[in-house]
Design a protein around this motif. Structure first.
Motif, PDB file in Angstrom:
ATOM      1  N   TYR A 158      -0.733 -27.687 -72.211  1.00 31.69           N
ATOM      2  CA  TYR A 158      -1.841 -28.650 -72.200  1.00 31.69           C
ATOM      3  C   TYR A 158      -3.107 -27.874 -71.872  1.00 31.69           C
ATOM      4  N   HIS A 159      -4.143 -28.054 -72.701  1.00 22.35           N
ATOM      5  CA  HIS A 159      -5.356 -27.266 -72.491  1.00 22.35           C
ATOM      6  C   HIS A 159      -6.620 -28.110 -72.489  1.00 22.35           C
ATOM      7  N   GLY A 160      -6.484 -29.435 -72.456  1.00 20.47           N
ATOM      8  CA  GLY A 160      -7.672 -30.268 -72.395  1.00 20.47           C
ATOM      9  C   GLY A 160      -7.722 -31.261 -73.542  1.00 20.47           C
ATOM     10  N   ASN A 215     -16.692 -27.675 -68.188  1.00 20.06           N
ATOM     11  CA  ASN A 215     -15.402 -28.304 -67.826  1.00 20.06           C
ATOM     12  C   ASN A 215     -14.278 -27.501 -68.465  1.00 20.06           C
ATOM     13  N   GLY A 216     -13.065 -27.814 -68.057  1.00 17.24           N
ATOM     14  CA  GLY A 216     -11.927 -27.004 -68.500  1.00 17.24           C
ATOM     15  C   GLY A 216     -11.749 -27.005 -70.007  1.00 17.24           C
ATOM     16  N   SER A 217     -11.899 -28.169 -70.618  1.00 17.81           N
ATOM     17  CA  SER A 217     -11.691 -28.263 -72.070  1.00 17.81           C
ATOM     18  C   SER A 217     -12.710 -27.399 -72.824  1.00 17.81           C
ATOM     19  N   GLU A 258      -0.727 -21.251 -70.361  1.00 14.16           N
ATOM     20  CA  GLU A 258      -0.985 -21.566 -68.953  1.00 14.16           C
ATOM     21  C   GLU A 258      -0.062 -20.626 -68.169  1.00 14.16           C
ATOM     22  N   SER A 314     -11.836 -23.405 -64.393  1.00 13.99           N
ATOM     23  CA  SER A 314     -12.665 -24.582 -64.094  1.00 13.99           C
ATOM     24  C   SER A 314     -12.086 -25.220 -62.831  1.00 13.99           C
ATOM     25  N   LYS A 315     -11.820 -26.514 -62.853  1.00 17.67           N
ATOM     26  CA  LYS A 315     -11.227 -27.248 -61.718  1.00 17.67           C
ATOM     27  C   LYS A 315     -11.732 -26.785 -60.349  1.00 17.67           C
ATOM     28  N   TRP A 370      -6.298 -31.666 -58.980  1.00 17.63           N
ATOM     29  CA  TRP A 370      -6.177 -30.210 -58.884  1.00 17.63           C
ATOM     30  C   TRP A 370      -7.511 -29.494 -58.696  1.00 17.63           C
ATOM     31  N   ILE A 388     -11.927 -23.814 -72.820  1.00 12.31           N
ATOM     32  CA  ILE A 388     -10.898 -23.510 -73.830  1.00 12.31           C
ATOM     33  C   ILE A 388     -11.534 -23.417 -75.220  1.00 12.31           C
ATOM     34  N   VAL A 432      -7.276 -22.749 -65.841  1.00 11.88           N
ATOM     35  CA  VAL A 432      -8.069 -23.892 -65.376  1.00 11.88           C
ATOM     36  C   VAL A 432      -7.398 -24.518 -64.152  1.00 11.88           C
ATOM     37  N   MET A 433      -6.062 -24.632 -64.199  1.00  9.38           N
ATOM     38  CA  MET A 433      -5.369 -25.176 -63.033  1.00  9.38           C
ATOM     39  C   MET A 433      -4.889 -24.076 -62.078  1.00  9.38           C
ATOM     40  N   ASP A 473      -5.120 -19.634 -69.801  1.00  4.06           N
ATOM     41  CA  ASP A 473      -5.761 -20.858 -69.349  1.00  4.06           C
ATOM     42  C   ASP A 473      -5.436 -21.001 -67.862  1.00  4.06           C
TER      43      ASP A 473
HETATM   44  C1  LIG Z   1      -4.367 -26.058 -67.788  1.00  7.80           C
HETATM   45  C2  LIG Z   1      -5.507 -26.961 -68.114  1.00  7.80           C
HETATM   46  N1  LIG Z   1      -6.400 -26.583 -69.031  1.00  7.80           N
HETATM   47  C3  LIG Z   1      -7.471 -27.329 -69.348  1.00  7.80           C
HETATM   48  C4  LIG Z   1      -7.671 -28.549 -68.745  1.00  7.80           C
HETATM   49  C5  LIG Z   1      -8.864 -29.385 -69.104  1.00  7.80           C
HETATM   50  O1  LIG Z   1      -9.774 -29.401 -68.072  1.00  7.80           O
HETATM   51  P1  LIG Z   1     -10.880 -30.574 -67.976  1.00  7.80           P
HETATM   52  O2  LIG Z   1     -10.136 -31.792 -67.567  1.00  7.80           O
HETATM   53  O3  LIG Z   1     -11.840 -30.095 -66.936  1.00  7.80           O
HETATM   54  O4  LIG Z   1     -11.507 -30.683 -69.321  1.00  7.80           O
HETATM   55  C6  LIG Z   1      -6.764 -28.984 -67.792  1.00  7.80           C
HETATM   56  C7  LIG Z   1      -6.948 -30.293 -67.131  1.00  7.80           C
HETATM   57  O5  LIG Z   1      -6.090 -30.834 -66.493  1.00  7.80           O
HETATM   58  C8  LIG Z   1      -5.647 -28.177 -67.468  1.00  7.80           C
HETATM   59  O6  LIG Z   1      -4.735 -28.553 -66.576  1.00  7.80           O
END
Ligand SMILES: Cc1ncc(COP(=O)(O)O)c(C=O)c1O
Length: 417
Positions: A126-128, A92-94, A196, A258-259, A34, A97, A232-233, A230
């Motif tokens: 899901y947030h990381g 990064n995404g995590s 999300e 992120s992503k 993604w 968050i 990120v995606m 969130d």
């Molecule tokens: C909605 C969402 N938040 C956070 C994350 C975490 O991102 P990262 O893998 O860059 O830590 C992801 C990863 O897939 C995600 O889909």
């Protein structure tokens, strides 16, 4: 490690294609987890990275700033939904968050409210993979070994839907009613709700309607709770608009990105917030600082990639806006009459459906590795989430190429048992 197939060795990539060492070519139908929004190895981003590397590779982002970070921050503010005024960098995404969680909690502390300690989260969210991110994504089965490390959250229902779902009005009403009672039962102690928006990714591309998000936003705001999106995606065009928040006409207090932010070239993330949140940290007392900084925060090379990617995205906006029409047309054309396909759904550049299975529809459904292998053999990089198949390609895919993807998926499904 014991059950996973040997990894495929990638040699090069271009546009929607990944070439393997043996010369085989795969279409990257999931934008390499993604991240790759504009297509692989785009010259414009590669050049920006090269130029930036010659000028300023890295400098700590404490007591310093630099042009690429400033340009990226202002480019983002221009595109982000109104009300997101400030940008906090991470990588990064995590961690975006983690920053959002800390920001929300400390916001209330800094303005003198010690009671707000809880987070409202959503079933399947899901947030990381870091501990705070795992906690707010607590309903995932991935985390069972780590439960002792995680903090408790209040888990609300997520009214996911699909094309022709006759129950959706009722599902949303029940969800909102339940959320209202959860908020009432925890009067004054919820710091923030985290969601999300529009699409839950890892849960299996579960989609909710923009009107649910709007009602949720109003409900949460009226209870004096911050909203964290969130994205990120969902950010950077994935939902067919620049951000899911804009698509739903909503205004989160905090947003995580992120992503796609650096076009899939380098790791980078931001947590954006409103002026109201920002101002709670403006203080003469240094204890009110948001103490969070990573070594590679706002790395100049990553930021330069981000600026170049934003430029490409501006040109790609008609592509990400129209992709849903192509998905709908070709998914129905190739798979619409298949008895093996159910719960078809679309959101912008994302399409998803379930392959009918006699086991529960969840990540550990035994179909995933079988389908993955068959898709690879057909030249498609698709990683099913259990028995959920989803397509989320880079925006440079042509209609003809997308039609070809669905044709190959149809062939794989027809050949199943
Ligand atoms: C909605 C969402 N938040 C956070 C994350 C975490 O991102 P990262 O893998 O860059 O830590 C992801 C990863 O897939 C995600 O889909």
């Amino acid at each position: 490690m014991k059950s996973a197939p040997s990894p495929l060795k990638a040699k090069r990539a271009s546009g929607i294609f990944i070439e393997l060492e043996g010369g085989e070519t795969l279409i990257d139908c999931i934008s390499s987890w993604w991240v790759n929004v504009n297509g692989h190895c785009r010259q414009e981003i590669a050049q920006a990275i090269y130029q930036q590397s010659l000028e300023l590779d890295h400098v700590l982002f404490a007591g310093f700033t630099h042009q690429p970070a400033q340009d990226l921050a202002s480019g983002l503010i221009e595109r982000l939904p109104q009300g997101i005024d400030k940008i906090f960098f991470s990588d990064n995404g995590s961690t975006a968050i983690e920053v959002a969680i800390k920001m929300a909690l400390q916001f209330w502390r800094n303005i003198g409210d010690e009671r707000k300690n809880l987070f409202l989260t959503f079933e399947g969210g899901y947030h990381g993979d870091t501990v705070g991110a795992m906690s707010v994504g607590g309903s995932s089965a991935f985390w069972n070994p780590y439960r002792q490390l995680m903090f408790e959250t209040i888990i609300a229902p997520f009214p996911s839907t699909f094309e022709g779902d006759a129950e959706i009005d009722r599902k949303e009403e029940i969800a909102l009613c339940k959320i209202k009672s959860l908020i009432d039962n925890h009067a004054g102690s919820i710091a923030a709700a985290i969601i999300e928006p529009l699409v839950q990714g890892a849960a299996g591309m579960k989609m909710c309607r923009p009107q649910f998000l709007l009602k949720l936003s109003n409900l949460v705001a009226s209870a004096n709770i911050l909203t964290i999106y969130d994205e990120v995606m969902t950010g950077f065009g994935r939902t067919g608009e620049w951000f899911a928040a804009s698509k739903a006409g909503t205004h989160p207090d905090i947003i995580c990105l992120s992503k796609g932010i650096a076009g899939g070239f380098l790791p980078l993330a931001v947590t954006g917030c409103s002026n109201t949140v920002y101002e709670a940290f403006l203080s003469d007392d240094r204890r009110n600082t948001l103490y969070h900084g990573h070594s590679f925060t706002a790395n100049p090379i990553s930021c330069a990639a981000g600026v170049a990617s934003l430029k490409l995205l501006r040109d790609a906006s008609s592509a990400f806006r129209q992709m849903e029409t192509w998905h709908r047309k070709w998914l129905y054309h190739e798979l619409g009459s298949s008895k093996k396909v159910e719960n078809i759904r679309f959101c912008g550049t994302i399409s998803a459906f379930e392959v009918v299975s006699d086991s529960p529809s969840e990540y550990f459904n035994k179909m995933a590795p079988v389908l993955y292998h068959k898709f690879i053999q057909s030249g498609l990089l698709i990683r099913p989430l259990g028995n959920t198949i989803y397509i989320m390609p880079p925006y440079c895919i042509s209609e003809e190429q997308l039609a070809g993807v669905y044709r190959r998926i149809g062939k794989v499904l027809r050949e199943l048992d």
